[in-house]
Design an enzyme around this catalytic site. Structure first.
Site, mmCIF file in Angstrom:
data_model
loop_
_atom_site.group_PDB
_atom_site.id
_atom_site.type_symbol
_atom_site.label_atom_id
_atom_site.label_comp_id
_atom_site.label_asym_id
_atom_site.label_seq_id
_atom_site.Cartn_x
_atom_site.Cartn_y
_atom_site.Cartn_z
ATOM 1 N N SER A 56 0.831 -1.201 0.000
ATOM 2 C CA SER A 56 0.000 0.000 0.000
ATOM 3 C C SER A 56 0.864 1.247 0.000
ATOM 4 C CB SER A 56 -0.919 0.016 1.220
ATOM 5 O OG SER A 56 -0.155 0.151 2.414
ATOM 6 N N THR A 88 2.069 -2.976 4.181
ATOM 7 C CA THR A 88 2.131 -1.513 4.166
ATOM 8 C C THR A 88 3.503 -1.062 3.683
ATOM 9 O OG1 THR A 88 3.050 -1.194 6.387
ATOM 10 C CG2 THR A 88 0.656 -1.482 6.214
ATOM 11 N N ASP A 89 3.563 0.145 3.139
ATOM 12 C CA ASP A 89 4.858 0.788 2.986
ATOM 13 C C ASP A 89 5.365 1.113 4.394
ATOM 14 O OD1 ASP A 89 7.097 1.923 1.796
ATOM 15 O OD2 ASP A 89 5.947 3.184 0.432
ATOM 16 N N SER A 90 6.586 1.572 4.500
ATOM 17 C CA SER A 90 7.185 1.799 5.810
ATOM 18 C C SER A 90 6.314 2.708 6.681
ATOM 19 C CB SER A 90 8.567 2.438 5.647
ATOM 20 O OG SER A 90 9.043 2.919 6.894
ATOM 21 N N LEU A 91 6.039 2.256 7.875
ATOM 22 C CA LEU A 91 5.238 3.050 8.811
ATOM 23 C C LEU A 91 6.064 4.132 9.497
ATOM 24 C CD1 LEU A 91 2.977 0.260 10.374
ATOM 25 C CD2 LEU A 91 2.530 1.759 8.409
#
Length: 641
Positions: free
Chosen positions: A329, A367-370
C-alpha cells in the site's frame, strides 16, 4: 518541438508488452462500465467482512490444476492450520511485523550495531529481535549494514532463519528488500544490475522485463532474500513526481500493466522450488500522479474513481491476474476513493473496498514503511498499526517503535477493537504465502551456490542484451550520430554523479578515440561552466550527461554554453527523460533512464553505431515549466536504419 517525420512507429514494439494485457484491459473496461459510480466503500468493523483466504484470486488459485496441485494445496492447508492452531496470540501478532536490524550478521556484537539496535529495537541484534517479537519478516538496507558481499548476505539470512526456526512458532521469515534496479538497488555488484523500470518501458518488451525479473529473483534467493518489494506498478503521468519517476515503467497504463505482469511472473518463477522470490507489487492504489514525496509528506491524488479505474488500477489488476504474492500500500490521499482524508494504508474503502472486493485480491497486503511521514500525520504511532489492520493490511512494515506497535495490536485485541479472528485472517495469508512460495520447504541459502548464481556471466550477458534494447535516440537533427570510431577527440562531461562521467568516458575511450573527462557537479556554477567550455573548444565532439536537470538549473546552463561553442554536442539524460525539456535547443539527445554500467555501455554502443537505438519514450516529455506543451510524445524514438 516535435519532429513526427523522424519518429518511429513505436506501436509494433509496444505490442509485445501490450499483448499480454489485452484480456486484462477488457476486464478493466468492464469494471469501469459496471462498477460503482460513487465512492468505494464497505460496511463492517475490524475487518471481519474480508473474504476468506484461498478465493479464486489468491496466488494459490493460479497454480496449475491437476492432482499434484491439489495435493500441494491440501498439504499447504494442513500445515497452515496446524501452525495457526499452535500459535499463541503473541506469536500471531509477531507474524504481522517486518522490520530491520543493524549488522552484517544475525548475532552481531559489533558495538555500533548493538548501540543502534538497542536504540531502534531494544535488543542487541537481529537474532534477538526475531526471538523476542516472533517476527514475520525482516528487511535489508545498505545503511543498516546488511550488505557487504553476497556470501555475507547469505550467511546473515541463514542466521536469521535459524533464529526463527529455532524459536516458537518455528516459522521461517520473509526476508525482504527493495531491489527495483536503477535508482533503487540494494544488492549491488557483483550482483547483476539492470537499468530499472522506465528503461524496460522504453524497450516495451515483456520478455525482457520477465527475464530481468527472473534473473534478479534468482540472485536474491541465492543470498536468502525471499521477497522483493517490486515491481513498481505506478503509472507516472506527472513529470514533476519527486519519488517515482524512472521507478515507473511509464505513463501508458496498458504498457505499465503488461510489464508489471511480466515482472511478477519473472520474480516468482521457480520460487516454489527455491529459485525465485515473492513479488511485492507497489504502491496501491497508485503513486504515479503525485508532487509530494510520501517519505516527507502526505501526497494527494485528485483522480476521480473513473480515472483511477482507467489509469491507476490496470497495472494492479494485471499483477493480481499474474499471481503477485503481495501488494504494498501507498501512503497517499485519494479523496475520490475515500473522502475521509485517511491515507490509503489506513483506508478500509481503498484496501478492502477496492483492492479486495472490486479487484478481487485475497493475497498478502503489506504496508509501505510506517516510519514515513505520509502515514504519521493524523494518528499516533500506536494507532497506525491497528488502523492498517482494520483497513485490510496484513504485514506492517517498519513501525517507528516496534515494541509500541506490537503491544498496541495486542491491546486492540484485548479491548475488542480487533478480534483474534481478524488477526488469524492475516496470519493465515502470511503462512500460506510462505508455504506456497517454497520458503517453508527451503528457508536457507545454499552457500556453495552463491558465487555460481550471483553475477554469473550468463546473467551479465543477458543484462547487457536487454539494456541494448532500451536506449532512446530522441533527437539527431544534424546527423551527428553515430560518431566516428577513430581519430576523434571527445570530451565527456556532465552532472549527476562523478562516477557516471568517469564510467562513460572509459567506455567511450574503449572505442579508440581520444577522451578527456571533466565532472561538472550536480548543479554547475559559472566558474565550472567556463572551465568545461574551455576544454570543449579543443574537442571534436562533446558528450554531456544530465540527471534531473529540472531541479538543477546549472545543468541546462552548462548544456547551453557548450552548444554555443559550435562544437557538436550530444546530451544524454541518465535519469528521468524529461531533462531535454530544460535545454530544448539540444540537437542531438539520448535517454538512457539510468547510469548503471550496462546502461552506459549501451549508450556508448549507440554513440558509435554499434547498436541501432530501438528504445522509445515511455512517457510524454513536456517543455520544462509547461506540462501542457508537449515537446516529444509518448512512443517517440529514432533509429539509424
Amino acid at each position: 518541438m516535435v519532429h513526427p517525420h523522424h519518429a518511429r512507429n513505436a506501436r509494433p514494439r509496444r505490442a509485445r508488452a501490450l499483448a499480454a494485457f489485452a484480456v486484462l484491459a477488457g476486464l478493466t473496461l468492464a469494471a469501469c462500465s459496471g462498477g460503482a459510480s460513487g465512492t468505494a466503500g464497505t460496511s463492517g468493523t475490524a475487518g471481519e467482512r474480508e473474504t476468506a483466504p484461498g478465493s479464486s484470486h489468491s496466488p494459490s488459485a493460479t497454480s496449475q490444476a491437476g492432482p499434484t496441485a491439489n495435493d500441494d494445496d491440501a498439504e499447504r492447508r494442513r500445515w497452515v492450520d496446524a501452525r495457526l492452531a499452535e500459535m499463541t496470540l503473541e506469536e500471531k501478532v509477531g507474524q504481522l511485523f517486518v522490520t530491520y536490524a543493524y549488522g552484517e550478521t544475525a548475532g552481531t556484537t559489533r558495538p555500533q550495531d548493538v548501540a543502534n539496535n538497542q536504540e531502534w529495537l531494544g535488543v542487541n541484534n537481529g537474532r534477538e529481535a526475531v526471538e523476542r517479537y516472533h517476527l514475520g519478516g525482516v528487511i535489508y538496507f545498505g545503511w543498516s549494514g546488511n550488505f557487504a558481499d553476497p556470501a555475507q548476505v547469505a550467511r546473515l539470512s541463514n542466521g536469521l532463519q535459524r533464529a526463527a526456526l529455532g524459536s516458537s512458532p518455528e516459522v521461517p521469515l520473509l526476508i525482504t528488500t527493495d531491489q527495483e534496479h536503477g535508482v533503487i538497488t540494494r544488492l549491488g555488484a557483483p550482483a547483476t544490475l539492470f537499468p530499472g523500470s522506465m528503461a524496460l518501458g522504453a524497450s516495451g518488451r515483456a520478455d525482457d522485463a520477465r527475464e530481468a525479473a527472473r534473473i534478479s529473483g534468482e540472485e536474491l534467493r541465492a543470498v536468502g532474500i525471499t521477497m522483493d518489494h517490486a515491481p513498481v506498478a505506478d503509472v507516472n503521468v506527472n513529470p514533476a513526481n519527486p519519488v517515482i519517476g524512472v521507478r515507473s515503467f511509464g505513463s501508458d497504463p496498458q504498457l505499465v500493466a503488461g510489464l508489471t505482469a511480466a515482472q511478477v511472473e519473472g520474480y516468482q518463477a521457480g520460487a516454489a522450488q527455491g529459485g525465485g522470490v515473492v513479488a511485492s507489487t507497489k504502491h496501491f492504489p497508485g503513486h504515479g500522479d503525485t508532487d509530494v514525496d510520501s517519505h516527507t509528506g502526505l501526497p494527494v491524488v485528485d483522480h476521480s474513481l473513473a480515472e483511477w479505474r482507467l489509469t491507476d488500477a490496470p497495472p494492479f489488476r494485471a499483477a493480481i491476474e499474474a499471481g503477485t504474492g503481495a501488494i504494498m500500500s501507498g501512503h497517499l490521499q485519494f479523496p475520490a476513493l475515500d473522502p475521509s482524508g485517511d491515507p490509503a494504508t489506513l483506508s478500509r474503502p481503498i484496501l478492502t473496498g477496492l483492492l479486495r472486493e472490486e479487484l478481487g485480491y485475497d493475497g498478502v497486503v503489506i504496508t509501505d514503511s510506517l516510519k514515513m511521514a505520509g502515514v504519521r500525520q493524523t494518528y499516533a504511532d500506536s494507532e497506525v498499526p491497528v488502523r492498517a489492520l482494520r483497513a485490510g493490511a496484513d504485514l506492517l512494515l517498519m513501525p517507528p517503535d516496534l515494541d509500541l506497535a506490537y503491544n498496541a495490536v495486542l491491546q486492540a485485541v484485548a479491548s475488542g477493537e480487533l478480534t483474534e479472528d481478524r488477526v488469524d485472517t492475516s496470519v493465515r495469508r502470511i503462512l500460506t504465502l510462505k508455504h506456497e512460495q517454497g520458503i517453508v520447504e527451503q528457508p536457507y541459502a545454499d552457500l556453495d551456490r552463491v558465487s555460481e548464481v550471483v553475477g554469473s556471466t550468463e546473467h551479465e550477458e543477458a543484462a547487457q542484451r536487454i539494456t541494448d534494447h532500451t536506449t532512446t535516440l530522441v533527437r539527431n537533427e544534424d546527423g551527428v550520430l553515430p560518431l566516428a570510431a577513430e581519430g576523434q577527440s571527445v570530451l565527456v562531461t556532465g552532472a549527476g554523479s562523478g562516477s557516471t562521467v568517469e564510467n562513460l568516458a572509459a567506455r567511450v575511450g574503449a572505442r579508440d578515440v581520444s577522451v578527456t573527462s571533466r565532472y561538472a557537479g550536480t548543479d554547475p556554477d559559472d566558474a565550472t561552466i567556463a572551465q568545461v567550455v574551455a576544454a570543449a573548444r579543443d574537442a571534436d565532439a562533446v558528450v554531456v550527461t544530465t540527471s534531473n536537470a529540472g531541479a538543477s538549473p546549472g545543468q541546462a546552463a552548462l548544456v547551453d554554453a557548450l552548444i554555443a561553442t559550435g562544437v557538436p554536442v550530444v546530451t544524454i539524460a541518465t535519469d528521468v527523460p524529461y531533462d531535454i525539456g530544460s535545454y530544448p535547443d539540444a540537437a542531438t539527445h539520448l535517454a538512457t533512464y539510468s547510469s548503471v554500467p550496462v546502461a552506459l555501455e549501451s549508450a556508448a554502443r549507440v554513440l558509435f553505431g554499434e547498436v541501432d537505438p530501438s528504445g522509445t519514450l515511455p512517457v510524454t516529455v513536456p517543455v520544462a515549466g509547461d506540462p501542457a506543451q508537449t515537446l516529444f510524445p509518448l512512443g517517440h524514438g529514432l533509429g539509424y536504419r
